[in-house]
Design an enzyme around this catalytic site. Structure first.
Site, PDB file in Angstrom:
ATOM      1  N   GLU A 289       0.826  -1.216   0.000  1.00 54.99           N
ATOM      2  CA  GLU A 289       0.000   0.000   0.000  1.00 54.99           C
ATOM      3  C   GLU A 289       0.858   1.264   0.000  1.00 54.99           C
ATOM      4  O   GLU A 289       0.430   2.312  -0.462  1.00 54.99           O
ATOM      5  CB  GLU A 289      -0.915   0.032   1.244  1.00 54.99           C
ATOM      6  CG  GLU A 289      -2.201  -0.725   1.065  1.00 54.99           C
ATOM      7  CD  GLU A 289      -3.272  -0.371   2.091  1.00 54.99           C
ATOM      8  OE1 GLU A 289      -2.954   0.226   3.140  1.00 54.99           O
ATOM      9  OE2 GLU A 289      -4.446  -0.692   1.843  1.00 54.99           O
ATOM     10  N   HIS A 310       8.513 -26.706  -2.069  1.00 54.35           N
ATOM     11  CA  HIS A 310       7.899 -27.839  -2.762  1.00 54.35           C
ATOM     12  C   HIS A 310       6.741 -27.399  -3.654  1.00 54.35           C
ATOM     13  O   HIS A 310       5.973 -28.215  -4.134  1.00 54.35           O
ATOM     14  CB  HIS A 310       7.440 -28.875  -1.735  1.00 54.35           C
ATOM     15  CG  HIS A 310       8.590 -29.388  -0.918  1.00 54.35           C
ATOM     16  ND1 HIS A 310       9.278 -30.536  -1.220  1.00 54.35           N
ATOM     17  CD2 HIS A 310       9.228 -28.856   0.167  1.00 54.35           C
ATOM     18  CE1 HIS A 310      10.261 -30.708  -0.346  1.00 54.35           C
ATOM     19  NE2 HIS A 310      10.255 -29.701   0.504  1.00 54.35           N
ATOM     20  N   LYS A 424     -14.148  -0.214  -3.820  1.00 48.83           N
ATOM     21  CA  LYS A 424     -15.226   0.148  -2.884  1.00 48.83           C
ATOM     22  C   LYS A 424     -16.316   0.920  -3.616  1.00 48.83           C
ATOM     23  O   LYS A 424     -17.511   0.680  -3.420  1.00 48.83           O
ATOM     24  CB  LYS A 424     -14.675   1.019  -1.742  1.00 48.83           C
ATOM     25  CG  LYS A 424     -13.685   0.309  -0.846  1.00 48.83           C
ATOM     26  CD  LYS A 424     -13.249   1.223   0.292  1.00 48.83           C
ATOM     27  CE  LYS A 424     -12.105   0.620   1.065  1.00 48.83           C
ATOM     28  NZ  LYS A 424     -11.513   1.547   2.025  1.00 48.83           N
TER      29      LYS A 424
END
Ligand SMILES: O=P(O)(O)OC[C@H]1O[C@H](O)[C@H](O)[C@@H](O)[C@@H]1O
Length: 450
Positions: A289, A310, A424
């Site tokens: 951010e 792995h 948003k």
């Protein structure tokens, strides 16, 4: 107590000679800019001297509320997202028994996180689990309006009031939010909840050493005094008057920017201790951010080794050479477990008999570092003595200040996050939130045209 140590030699070898020192002047100026408050986003620098400004009285207040909740509740639900979640989560996961959630321990309530997603099943299962239990809620939101957290809080508040009644629920709910603004503040004041204030000048991702992190961490029975002492030690070590060469945060910030300028666009934070998994989640928000803006920024990624060797090991060893690794290495485990000898040796592992499990892990770590460096992956090594509150405090402040410096080297405002609003806005338009009528029309038209 030992300070964390930083080794950049295996990163430096991938850079042109003098590339890090070429950033010295800029880095020193960036550190000074933070101190003098002249950097972009300078109204969000409250974290800079936060460790040294925390008083014993304040810590006592936080601990008293935590103790009270611990004594009353079997389960404490921490509701929050982003910076109002990850700091507490990373410290609690890092410093608690890995199987704490399975241990029936009357002293430590189960700590459960919510408000960090909108999963119907997650919330249904949580409400089911809480049925018939005495639970407390810590509602954490700086803005006090974040949808995920607010939605979860309403659900849990309703359930708690139904289970214990409104009066008793008051004692079991604590708000951590803005002093004046936001629905969480309005609700806390109106209902008479105990509350803590998140300072205006501390952004979410820098807020772990405010009650946002400290209260949940204290609820988990972790020593918040030592967490703060560790952060204070790192504040001194990265102070403005410390020369560049001796300031670990400055060196780290300069190194990662030199790597970025030389084509290394992805930084993978590596650990060899499962308890550090959520440390990386906190770190990803901090750097992601802060730096991912204006179409620039190192992409912060993470892997848990040896687990991910792995799965992601192949890519790291052999894929596109645009990555570098920053490894947090823990020198000493807390416990001792020796590998047993077996007469029959059916698994062929007697060569490990009598060795500490950590010796196997350390050799995996060294072997991996050498292999990845040989494969063209620069490696920054950060070592800490052990996983405890003091070292966590150091690590937290180290990365915060490194991030503050690094953002300036990149040329961005490290303290805002305008890009987060886009989803948003669309979500509110789609959900027809009052006030979003125009956006609703526009997004519906856009979808229809697709
Ligand atoms: O604490 P809050 O106001 O609820 O915010 C929680 C989080 O959500 C936001 O959308 C931001 O991107 C984060 O920086 C913040 O930490």
């Amino acid at each position: 107590m030992k300070s964390i140590s930083l080794d950049i030699t295996k990163a430096q070898q991938f850079l042109p000679a003098g590339a890090i020192m070429a950033l010295k002047e800029q880095t020193v100026a960036a550190r000074k800019g933070l101190e003098e408050g002249t950097v972009p986003g300078n109204d969000f620098l409250g974290w800079l001297h936060l460790p040294s400004s925390i008083t014993p009285e304040f810590l006592a207040e936080v601990k008293a509320v935590a103790e009270d909740l611990r004594s009353k509740a079997e389960v404490i639900v921490i509701a929050g997202i982003g910076g109002s979640y990850l700091g507490a989560k990373c410290v609690i996961e890092g410093l608690s028994n890995s199987f704490q959630w399975l241990v029936k321990d009357a002293k430590t309530p189960a700590i459960v996180f919510a408000g960090n997603n909108i999963g119907e099943d997650y919330l249904y299962e949580l409400t089911q689990y809480l049925q018939g239990k005495t639970f407390a809620i810590i509602n954490i939101s700086k803005s006090g309006t974040t949808t995920e957290t607010a939605l979860t809080f309403r659900l849990l508040k309703t359930q708690l009031e139904q289970q214990v009644g409104k009066e008793k629920a008051k004692d079991l709910i604590v708000a951590v939010t803005d002093a004046k603004k936001g629905a969480a503040r309005t609700c806390a004041d109106k209902e008479g909840y105990r509350s803590f204030i998140i300072p205006d000048n501390v952004g979410g991702r820098f807020s772990v050493l405010t009650p946002v992190g400290l209260l949940p961490i204290a609820c988990a029975g972790i020593d918040i005094d030592q967490l703060v002492v560790g952060a204070q030690a790192m504040e001194l070590q990265c102070a403005v008057d410390v020369p560049f060469e001796e300031n670990p945060a400055a060196i780290y910030a300069a190194t990662r920017n030199a790597l970025y300028q030389n084509g290394k666009k992805i930084e993978i934070l590596i650990n060899y201790q499962p308890k550090l998994h959520f440390y990386a989640e906190w770190w990803k928000q901090l750097f992601g951010e802060s730096e991912g803006k204006d179409k620039k920024g190192i992409f912060p990624a993470s892997c848990d080794f040896t687990t991910d060797l792995h799965s992601m090991g192949q890519w790291i060893q052999d894929g596109e050479r645009t990555i570098f690794e920053t490894c947090i290495s823990v020198e000493n485990p807390d416990n001792t477990l020796l590998f047993p000898h077996d007469e029959e040796n059916l698994d062929g592992l007697n060569f490990l008999a009598g060795k500490h499990i950590d010796e196997v892990n350390k050799n995996a770590e060294l072997g991996t570092r050498l292999a990845h460096v040989d494969g063209g992956v620069p490696n920054i090594l950060i070592s800490i003595e052990k996983l405890d509150a003091y070292n966590y405090g150091q690590l937290i402040y180290f990365f915060e200040i490194a991030c503050g410096i690094s953002g300036q080297l990149l040329g961005v405002n490290a303290f805002n996050q305008p890009g987060v609003e886009a989803y948003k806005k669309n979500m509110f338009a789609l959900l027809e939130k009052p006030g979003y009528e125009e956006e609703t029309k526009a997004i519906r038209a856009k979808l229809a045209a697709e």
